[in-house]
Design a protein around this motif. Structure first.
Motif, PDB file in Angstrom:
ATOM      1  N   LEU A   1      -3.432  -1.544  -0.866  1.00 44.30           N
ATOM      2  CA  LEU A   1      -2.061  -1.393  -0.400  1.00 44.30           C
ATOM      3  C   LEU A   1      -1.383  -0.225  -1.111  1.00 44.30           C
ATOM      4  CD1 LEU A   1       0.423  -2.365   1.162  1.00 44.30           C
ATOM      5  CD2 LEU A   1       0.812  -4.060  -0.632  1.00 44.30           C
ATOM      6  N   ARG A   2      -1.646  -0.086  -2.396  1.00 42.23           N
ATOM      7  CA  ARG A   2      -1.046   1.020  -3.149  1.00 42.23           C
ATOM      8  C   ARG A   2      -1.540   2.366  -2.637  1.00 42.23           C
ATOM      9  NH1 ARG A   2       1.855   1.189  -7.508  1.00 42.23           N
ATOM     10  NH2 ARG A   2       1.523  -1.036  -7.876  1.00 42.23           N
ATOM     11  N   ASP A   3      -2.834   2.444  -2.293  1.00 39.95           N
ATOM     12  CA  ASP A   3      -3.370   3.695  -1.738  1.00 39.95           C
ATOM     13  C   ASP A   3      -2.625   4.082  -0.461  1.00 39.95           C
ATOM     14  OD1 ASP A   3      -5.269   3.880  -3.728  1.00 39.95           O
ATOM     15  OD2 ASP A   3      -6.814   2.830  -2.568  1.00 39.95           O
TER      16      ASP A   3
ATOM     17  N   MET B   1       5.792   6.269  -0.432  1.00 38.16           N
ATOM     18  CA  MET B   1       6.748   5.160  -0.525  1.00 38.16           C
ATOM     19  C   MET B   1       6.311   4.218  -1.633  1.00 38.16           C
ATOM     20  SD  MET B   1       7.148   4.011   3.467  1.00 38.16           S
ATOM     21  CE  MET B   1       7.349   5.198   4.798  1.00 38.16           C
ATOM     22  N   SER B   2       7.247   3.425  -2.098  1.00 37.89           N
ATOM     23  CA  SER B   2       6.877   2.334  -2.991  1.00 37.89           C
ATOM     24  C   SER B   2       6.122   1.284  -2.184  1.00 37.89           C
ATOM     25  CB  SER B   2       8.121   1.713  -3.619  1.00 37.89           C
ATOM     26  OG  SER B   2       8.881   1.025  -2.632  1.00 37.89           O
ATOM     27  N   VAL B   3       5.370   0.443  -2.871  1.00 34.92           N
ATOM     28  CA  VAL B   3       4.616  -0.604  -2.166  1.00 34.92           C
ATOM     29  C   VAL B   3       5.561  -1.515  -1.391  1.00 34.92           C
ATOM     30  CG1 VAL B   3       3.208  -2.667  -2.505  1.00 34.92           C
ATOM     31  CG2 VAL B   3       2.648  -0.563  -3.748  1.00 34.92           C
ATOM     32  N   ARG B   4       6.679  -1.844  -2.000  1.00 33.05           N
ATOM     33  CA  ARG B   4       7.624  -2.756  -1.350  1.00 33.05           C
ATOM     34  C   ARG B   4       8.208  -2.135  -0.079  1.00 33.05           C
ATOM     35  NH1 ARG B   4      12.844  -5.576  -4.362  1.00 33.05           N
ATOM     36  NH2 ARG B   4      13.589  -6.761  -2.566  1.00 33.05           N
ATOM     37  N   THR B   5       8.650  -0.876  -0.181  1.00 31.96           N
ATOM     38  CA  THR B   5       9.219  -0.203   0.989  1.00 31.96           C
ATOM     39  C   THR B   5       8.165  -0.008   2.071  1.00 31.96           C
ATOM     40  OG1 THR B   5      10.842   0.957  -0.373  1.00 31.96           O
ATOM     41  CG2 THR B   5      10.361   1.895   1.799  1.00 31.96           C
ATOM     42  N   PHE B   6       6.964   0.387   1.658  1.00 28.03           N
ATOM     43  CA  PHE B   6       5.885   0.615   2.615  1.00 28.03           C
ATOM     44  C   PHE B   6       5.549  -0.664   3.367  1.00 28.03           C
ATOM     45  CE2 PHE B   6       1.360   0.515   3.685  1.00 28.03           C
ATOM     46  CZ  PHE B   6       1.246   1.651   4.455  1.00 28.03           C
ATOM     47  N   THR B   7       5.436  -1.772   2.652  1.00 27.28           N
ATOM     48  CA  THR B   7       5.089  -3.047   3.289  1.00 27.28           C
ATOM     49  C   THR B   7       6.150  -3.449   4.309  1.00 27.28           C
ATOM     50  OG1 THR B   7       3.930  -3.773   1.292  1.00 27.28           O
ATOM     51  CG2 THR B   7       4.568  -5.472   2.877  1.00 27.28           C
ATOM     52  N   ARG B   8       7.425  -3.291   3.938  1.00 29.36           N
ATOM     53  CA  ARG B   8       8.507  -3.641   4.869  1.00 29.36           C
ATOM     54  C   ARG B   8       8.493  -2.726   6.084  1.00 29.36           C
ATOM     55  NH1 ARG B   8      12.226  -2.933   1.594  1.00 29.36           N
ATOM     56  NH2 ARG B   8      12.993  -0.883   2.272  1.00 29.36           N
TER      57      ARG B   8
END
Length: 329
Positions: A243-245, A252-259
């Motif tokens: 997910l970080r990759d 993006m940050s992981v949180r922003t990317f996931t959303r």
């Protein structure tokens, strides 16, 4: 997995059941999509015919009447029954159904036919009691009404379609095309489905679900996207992808990317990646002579056991069985 060798002996019979207030686009979708499903020799794999209660004309939402050639007796002979969406119909307004239609749908299911709905056609299936205790979907705009009328159905309004064995439901309008292509893919493999999609000038598979189309109170951010990360991951399905990759590819940050990822695709990054790997494994099984171990590694599952588990969970078959069914010479 519903595919079997017998399906190649004669075309699969599809009955489209049009009720009063039928949605015009939904009515035409099955005939348009299934009629383009042909094998390598150009032989049609399906026949599609329309019926109504009593064989009587019914009005459509598109300003014309449907003049059918069949009554409900067509439902009794069909291998698959498709119910298009309806507007201003008792099934949609108060959850009731003509007893003759109820009996026809229940009878078709009881004798083993596959039952499908497009858009608000799910209200008809629910009124016939065919969705109780099942996962199902319908047009997102009608989700609240559906839950109120049919609390015993496990409604998921965020997806394009749901395949729950012999009962399948799709979301609104164009999602009916996605469901029909899914059925062709399940019955005859990726190559036939892709050929049908090309003839219809539509993508063979749309990512995500109708969650990406649902009206939301907070406007979407349009100046950034996770598309770059998705394409980057597709090129590396055979490698570990974290997910970080993926988040770093989109800066993006992981949180922003996931959303953002879920907003754009309707899936979490992990769900999306698993779907991509499964689809790639299916394609390799259909089109190459690679061993199951090699397919598992190239698709990113690592081991044949992991691939077997995933295919069994999604399709109910082992990789070798899938290959025998859909492998093209």
């Amino acid at each position: 997995m519903r595919n079997n060798r017998a399906m190649s002996a004669s075309p699969h019979r599809i009955a489209v059941l049009a009720l009063d207030g039928v949605v015009g686009l939904d009515l035409g979708t099955p005939a348009q999509v299934f009629s383009t499903a042909r094998d390598a020799a150009g032989v049609s794999r399906y026949t599609v015919e329309v019926c109504t209660p009593g064989g009587r004309p019914v009005r459509s939402t598109a300003g014309y009447q449907v003049l059918p050639e069949h009554g409900l007796d067509l439902v009794e002979r069909a291998d698959t029954v498709v119910v298009p969406g309806v507007h201003e119909n008792p099934a949609l307004t108060d959850g009731t159904l003509d007893p003759l239609v109820y009996d026809a749908l229940r009878g078709a299911y009881d004798r083993g036919a596959r039952i499908m709905s497009i858009c608000t056609g799910a209200f008809v299936l629910a009124a016939a009691g065919l969705l109780d205790g099942r996962r199902a979907t319908t047009h997102w705009a009608y989700a609240a009404r559906f839950r109120r009328l049919h609390p015993d159905v496990d409604l998921d309004p965020d997806v394009l379609f749901i395949d729950d064995g012999r009962v399948l439901t799709s979301a609104g309008v164009a999602a009916g095309i996605d469901l029909c292509l899914h059925v062709i893919r399940t019955d005859h493999g990726t190559e036939v489905a892709n050929r049908a999609a090309r003839r219809c000038v539509v993508p063979p598979w749309r990512e995500g679900g109708q969650a990406q189309y649902i009206e939301r109170p907070v406007p979407k951010v349009t100046d950034t996207s996770t598309a770059t990360a998705r394409e980057w991951a597709r090129q590396r399905l055979h490698e570990p992808v974290s997910l970080r990759d993926m988040a770093e590819q989109s800066r993006m940050s992981v949180r922003t990317f996931t959303r953002r990822f879920r907003s754009e695709t309707g899936l979490s990054p992990a769900q999306w990646l698993l779907q991509q790997r499964t689809d790639h494994a299916r394609l390799l099984l259909e089109t190459t002579d690679l061993s199951v171990d090699q397919v598992a590694r190239r698709a990113g599952f690592g081991t044949a056991a992991a691939l077997r588990q995933q295919l069994h969970q999604r399709l109910g078959v082992a990789p070798s069985t899938y290959r025998r069914t859909f492998r093209h010479p």
